[in-house]
Motif scaffolding. Structure first.
Motif, PDB file in Angstrom:
ATOM      1  N   ASP A   1       0.816  -1.291   0.046  1.00 17.68           N
ATOM      2  CA  ASP A   1       0.030  -0.043  -0.036  1.00 17.68           C
ATOM      3  C   ASP A   1       0.754   1.242  -0.028  1.00 17.68           C
ATOM      4  O   ASP A   1       0.491   2.286  -0.443  1.00 17.68           O
ATOM      5  CB  ASP A   1      -1.081  -0.096   1.319  1.00 17.68           C
ATOM      6  CG  ASP A   1      -1.911  -1.183   1.446  1.00 17.68           C
ATOM      7  OD1 ASP A   1      -2.045  -1.503   0.297  1.00 17.68           O
ATOM      8  OD2 ASP A   1      -2.399  -1.520   2.347  1.00 17.68           O
ATOM      9  N   LEU A   2       2.063   1.096   0.516  1.00 20.17           N
ATOM     10  CA  LEU A   2       2.910   2.537   0.734  1.00 20.17           C
ATOM     11  C   LEU A   2       3.903   2.379  -0.338  1.00 20.17           C
ATOM     12  O   LEU A   2       4.789   3.239  -0.228  1.00 20.17           O
ATOM     13  CB  LEU A   2       3.557   2.477   2.274  1.00 20.17           C
ATOM     14  CG  LEU A   2       2.267   2.299   3.110  1.00 20.17           C
ATOM     15  CD1 LEU A   2       3.398   2.470   4.728  1.00 20.17           C
ATOM     16  CD2 LEU A   2       1.679   3.620   3.237  1.00 20.17           C
ATOM     17  N   GLY A   3       4.075   1.677  -1.475  1.00 17.88           N
ATOM     18  CA  GLY A   3       4.640   1.655  -2.317  1.00 17.88           C
ATOM     19  C   GLY A   3       6.309   1.350  -2.005  1.00 17.88           C
ATOM     20  O   GLY A   3       6.548   0.794  -0.825  1.00 17.88           O
ATOM     21  N   PRO A   4       7.324   1.311  -3.070  1.00 18.53           N
ATOM     22  CA  PRO A   4       8.379   0.888  -2.927  1.00 18.53           C
ATOM     23  C   PRO A   4       9.481   1.461  -1.650  1.00 18.53           C
ATOM     24  O   PRO A   4      10.085   1.280  -1.064  1.00 18.53           O
ATOM     25  CB  PRO A   4       9.191   1.013  -4.212  1.00 18.53           C
ATOM     26  CG  PRO A   4       8.300   1.963  -4.913  1.00 18.53           C
ATOM     27  CD  PRO A   4       7.081   1.747  -4.695  1.00 18.53           C
ATOM     28  N   GLU A   5       8.975   3.052  -1.562  1.00 13.72           N
ATOM     29  CA  GLU A   5       9.758   3.627  -0.551  1.00 13.72           C
ATOM     30  C   GLU A   5       9.560   2.935   0.998  1.00 13.72           C
ATOM     31  O   GLU A   5      10.612   2.911   1.623  1.00 13.72           O
ATOM     32  CB  GLU A   5       8.970   4.853  -0.318  1.00 13.72           C
ATOM     33  CG  GLU A   5       8.969   6.194  -1.427  1.00 13.72           C
ATOM     34  CD  GLU A   5       7.822   5.785  -2.499  1.00 13.72           C
ATOM     35  OE1 GLU A   5       7.320   4.879  -2.580  1.00 13.72           O
ATOM     36  OE2 GLU A   5       8.012   6.469  -3.423  1.00 13.72           O
ATOM     37  N   ALA A   6       8.565   2.285   1.347  1.00 14.07           N
ATOM     38  CA  ALA A   6       8.357   1.648   2.718  1.00 14.07           C
ATOM     39  C   ALA A   6       9.332   0.701   2.754  1.00 14.07           C
ATOM     40  O   ALA A   6       9.911   0.028   3.574  1.00 14.07           O
ATOM     41  CB  ALA A   6       6.907   1.485   2.910  1.00 14.07           C
ATOM     42  N   VAL A   7       9.294  -0.240   1.630  1.00 12.99           N
ATOM     43  CA  VAL A   7      10.203  -1.398   1.556  1.00 12.99           C
ATOM     44  C   VAL A   7      11.546  -1.366   1.560  1.00 12.99           C
ATOM     45  O   VAL A   7      12.275  -1.797   2.276  1.00 12.99           O
ATOM     46  CB  VAL A   7       9.663  -2.257   0.362  1.00 12.99           C
ATOM     47  CG1 VAL A   7      10.576  -3.567  -0.236  1.00 12.99           C
ATOM     48  CG2 VAL A   7       8.321  -2.610   0.029  1.00 12.99           C
ATOM     49  N   ILE A   8      12.139  -0.170   0.869  1.00 16.92           N
ATOM     50  CA  ILE A   8      13.363   0.153   0.625  1.00 16.92           C
ATOM     51  C   ILE A   8      13.675   0.867   2.209  1.00 16.92           C
ATOM     52  O   ILE A   8      14.886   0.523   2.713  1.00 16.92           O
ATOM     53  CB  ILE A   8      13.909   1.067  -0.389  1.00 16.92           C
ATOM     54  CG1 ILE A   8      13.436   0.666  -1.444  1.00 16.92           C
ATOM     55  CG2 ILE A   8      15.427   1.691  -0.452  1.00 16.92           C
ATOM     56  CD1 ILE A   8      14.290  -0.649  -2.216  1.00 16.92           C
ATOM     57  N   ALA A   9      13.146   1.488   2.599  1.00 21.52           N
ATOM     58  CA  ALA A   9      13.467   1.959   4.156  1.00 21.52           C
ATOM     59  C   ALA A   9      13.449   0.977   5.042  1.00 21.52           C
ATOM     60  O   ALA A   9      14.227   0.900   5.949  1.00 21.52           O
ATOM     61  CB  ALA A   9      12.401   3.025   4.574  1.00 21.52           C
ATOM     62  N   GLY A  10      12.422  -0.284   4.918  1.00 26.92           N
ATOM     63  CA  GLY A  10      12.591  -1.469   5.807  1.00 26.92           C
ATOM     64  C   GLY A  10      13.795  -2.197   5.699  1.00 26.92           C
ATOM     65  O   GLY A  10      14.451  -2.542   6.614  1.00 26.92           O
ATOM     66  N   LEU A  11      14.399  -2.189   4.444  1.00 28.93           N
ATOM     67  CA  LEU A  11      15.795  -2.981   4.270  1.00 28.93           C
ATOM     68  C   LEU A  11      16.673  -2.093   4.841  1.00 28.93           C
ATOM     69  O   LEU A  11      17.623  -2.784   5.328  1.00 28.93           O
ATOM     70  CB  LEU A  11      15.848  -3.054   2.677  1.00 28.93           C
ATOM     71  CG  LEU A  11      14.862  -3.935   1.581  1.00 28.93           C
ATOM     72  CD1 LEU A  11      15.346  -3.891   0.401  1.00 28.93           C
ATOM     73  CD2 LEU A  11      14.637  -5.165   2.389  1.00 28.93           C
ATOM     74  N   ALA A  12      16.820  -0.828   4.643  1.00 23.81           N
ATOM     75  CA  ALA A  12      18.019   0.080   5.278  1.00 23.81           C
ATOM     76  C   ALA A  12      17.897  -0.297   6.613  1.00 23.81           C
ATOM     77  O   ALA A  12      18.867  -0.423   7.516  1.00 23.81           O
ATOM     78  CB  ALA A  12      17.582   1.493   4.908  1.00 23.81           C
ATOM     79  N   ARG A  13      16.792  -0.298   7.475  1.00 23.11           N
ATOM     80  CA  ARG A  13      16.517  -0.468   8.953  1.00 23.11           C
ATOM     81  C   ARG A  13      17.079  -1.803   9.261  1.00 23.11           C
ATOM     82  O   ARG A  13      17.572  -2.145  10.186  1.00 23.11           O
ATOM     83  CB  ARG A  13      15.062  -0.120   9.136  1.00 23.11           C
ATOM     84  CG  ARG A  13      15.176  -0.543  10.866  1.00 23.11           C
ATOM     85  CD  ARG A  13      13.558  -0.604  11.228  1.00 23.11           C
ATOM     86  NE  ARG A  13      13.456   0.783  11.420  1.00 23.11           N
ATOM     87  CZ  ARG A  13      12.668   1.363  12.385  1.00 23.11           C
ATOM     88  NH1 ARG A  13      11.977   0.861  13.400  1.00 23.11           N
ATOM     89  NH2 ARG A  13      12.306   2.681  12.355  1.00 23.11           N
ATOM     90  N   ALA A  14      16.814  -3.067   8.273  1.00 25.26           N
ATOM     91  CA  ALA A  14      17.020  -4.515   8.671  1.00 25.26           C
ATOM     92  C   ALA A  14      18.429  -4.433   8.522  1.00 25.26           C
ATOM     93  O   ALA A  14      19.024  -5.144   9.434  1.00 25.26           O
ATOM     94  CB  ALA A  14      16.372  -5.355   7.584  1.00 25.26           C
TER      95      ALA A  14
END
Lengths: 360, 360
Positions: free
Chosen positions: B27-40
């Motif tokens: 729902d929040l697009g690739p921004e949220a996914v990439i942000a999640g990877l950076a955090r991980a």
């Protein structure tokens, strides 16, 4: 006790103010039940009770509560249905029990609503046997009030465990009965009804649910309620609908999952407040607000599953109900009694059954 | 993208440290996914990702996060599966989508676990098509971790929505898969497994449940887990069991009911704290403890349904997952990858299938 005792009803004519109480069979015994009655009459002095169970025990308990004896007629019943008794066994040999006697007071018309804390399966079996199903009803259902975001503070959900299965016709009948309950129990003029599923799209879920969807949609306009279609588990405490329709297996799991989750969050909250000196101090400051919250989600305050689809209304209280819980169940029984719920439900079901049969 | 691109896997030999990420479709697009990877990767610098989706967009997003590009290989996929796409349609025409491409990285062996925030139905359909079911598995299942009173803080529940029905054999397979997940995901050596029903007596509930009860009981000793029999909805957040087995319809309703109830209680709690000056002050004092509670029951921290019963592991993140949610799903995928979960599950299912067939 039962039809053949020859005992006169305690009132002639209007039984609206009379509730039939099974004093035995709950986990906390007759003490909790009598304490609940004493609490209930403080709020509603017009209540009258026929109390069924071990007469000497019950009379002694009633005598201890000032003024309560004026509200009670005691009927002796020597037997007690226990939590482990099998429904089939109780149906065969349970004539002398307080449960049977309590249901029979509704059957004979001397009381309008029966309240029991006993074994759910046995209570449903005895209620079906003695009160019989309403014409047009295949499976009776148990409806409960669920704390929600709606203005009334509650939603209605049914079936929560009368029967582990329900076909499309049963679900249609649950919709009608639940809607009638929402009108009389929550005072809503045009309840919104939803059918519980795993998604909200019309093509989702099991076959019987898609069939039920179409049938409920067909009768909604005529029966004067709004059908919002499929709803999901998250809508049960929400404000999208007033009545959630499901089979007794799913409804029972949802009910117990919701209760368990609320209890879990509450316990975690308690732990959080006990964690540090500061948080302990905070708990004292927030006491009033937290108590209001606790009351809002206290399952004892919404105690009472209502058996729908019988000739007469039966309220099943939690087996573990204490004074507060019993008083809540009795209060609910009173509201349903005063609104003439049994007759209204009967009329509603009969009208739609006739209409559906006319169309077929 | 798919098998026929000819692109070399990013690692030869050991793919254990490589996760395949569908960057689109949430729902929040690739921004949220990439942000999640950076955090991980902050928590686990050893993680490597193959990121699938719109290459220019994803590369630009990765470039903004310091150091992230060293952990990522980007695979271009022009198509995106939307939340409203039908699974059957995606199976026919979804070859160019980031979801398909992400699953194929597990199929080809260049990654061990796939993570997607996309449409659940489509993800399950594509996963079944490309990864195929494990020998002996009839219906794959989706398992989730549920906050509980157990020492690990969680229980495993399955199926929560892969399939709306399950027969006795399916439920037996769910028990085995859930038990294997509890070993590898929660680190339990001898998980306690329960079968969800409307009562705990052995003679209760639907026929397929009584059958499943007997089958699970039969294999429990040999498969090295404890079968506690029937459990109820209230046990899902409890400490009587580690693994709750049910069909996907009931599991999905229970999951959403639990989430909805927790959200409802949390909101009511917020209201309680905002009610008076005193309670507002109390909230400030109890802030740390309340934050700890919120974290404990925050659904974002237990984000990730795991698809079990396929040749390869797929983690389904909530569609609405934000940075925290995506990081949690990726962390779960990492744990399962490192423990060699896919192979262990396969071995476990094969052993019991052989044993059951040998007995028949």
């Amino acid at each position: 006790m039962s039809d053949d005792t020859g005992e006169a009803p305690i009132q002639t004519g209007d039984a609206t103010g009379v509730l039939s109480i099974d004093a035995m069979g709950g986990d906390l015994g007759p003490e909790a039940v009598i304490a609940g009655l004493a609490r209930a009459i403080k709020k509603t002095p017009a209540m009258r009770f026929i109390v069924h169970g071990d007469k000497p025990v019950i009379e002694a308990l009633i005598a201890k509560r000032r003024g309560l004896s004026d509200h009670c007629t005691v009927r002796h019943a020597s037997g007690v249905v226990t939590m482990t008794d099998k429904p089939s066994q109780v149906m065969r040999t349970g004539k002398d029990t307080s449960m049977w006697s309590a249901v029979d007071s509704v059957r004979s018309g001397e009381a309008t609503v029966c309240v029991s804390c006993g074994n759910t399966g046995a209570l449903m079996a005895v209620s079906m046997l003695r009160l019989r199903k309403l014409p047009g009803i295949n499976r009776p259902a148990i409806a409960i009030l669920w704390p929600s975001r709606n203005p009334s503070g509650f939603n209605v959900m049914l079936d929560v465990g009368a029967d582990v299965r329900a076909d499309a016709d049963d679900l249609l009948q649950y919709a009608l009965m639940g809607m009638s309950y929402a009108r009389n129990g929550l005072g809503l003029t045009r309840p919104r009804v939803g059918l519980l599923n795993v998604g909200t799209e019309e093509n989702k879920g099991r076959t019987e649910l898609r069939e039920a969807h179409d049938r409920i949609e067909t009768v909604a306009a005529e029966a004067d309620f709004d059908f919002v279609g499929f709803v999901e588990g998250g809508d049960i405490p929400g404000d999208r609908v007033d009545v959630i329709v499901t089979d007794g297996f799913t409804g029972n799991v949802a009910l117990k999952t919701g209760e368990g989750t609320a209890r879990f969050v509450r316990d975690m909250l308690g732990e959080a407040f006990r964690a540090t000196i500061l948080s302990k101090f905070a708990a004292v400051l927030a006491m009033t607000s937290l108590k209001r919250l606790a009351a809002r989600i206290d399952p004892r305050r919404v105690n009472g599953g209502v058996f729908l689809g019988l000739n007469g209304t039966v309220v099943k209280s939690h087996g573990s109900a204490d004074e507060t819980g019993v008083a809540a169940a009795v209060g609910l029984a009173w509201d349903l009694s005063k609104s003439g719920f049994s007759d209204r439900l009967k009329t509603r079901v009969a009208a739609v059954t006739a209409s559906v049969e006319g169309q077929e």
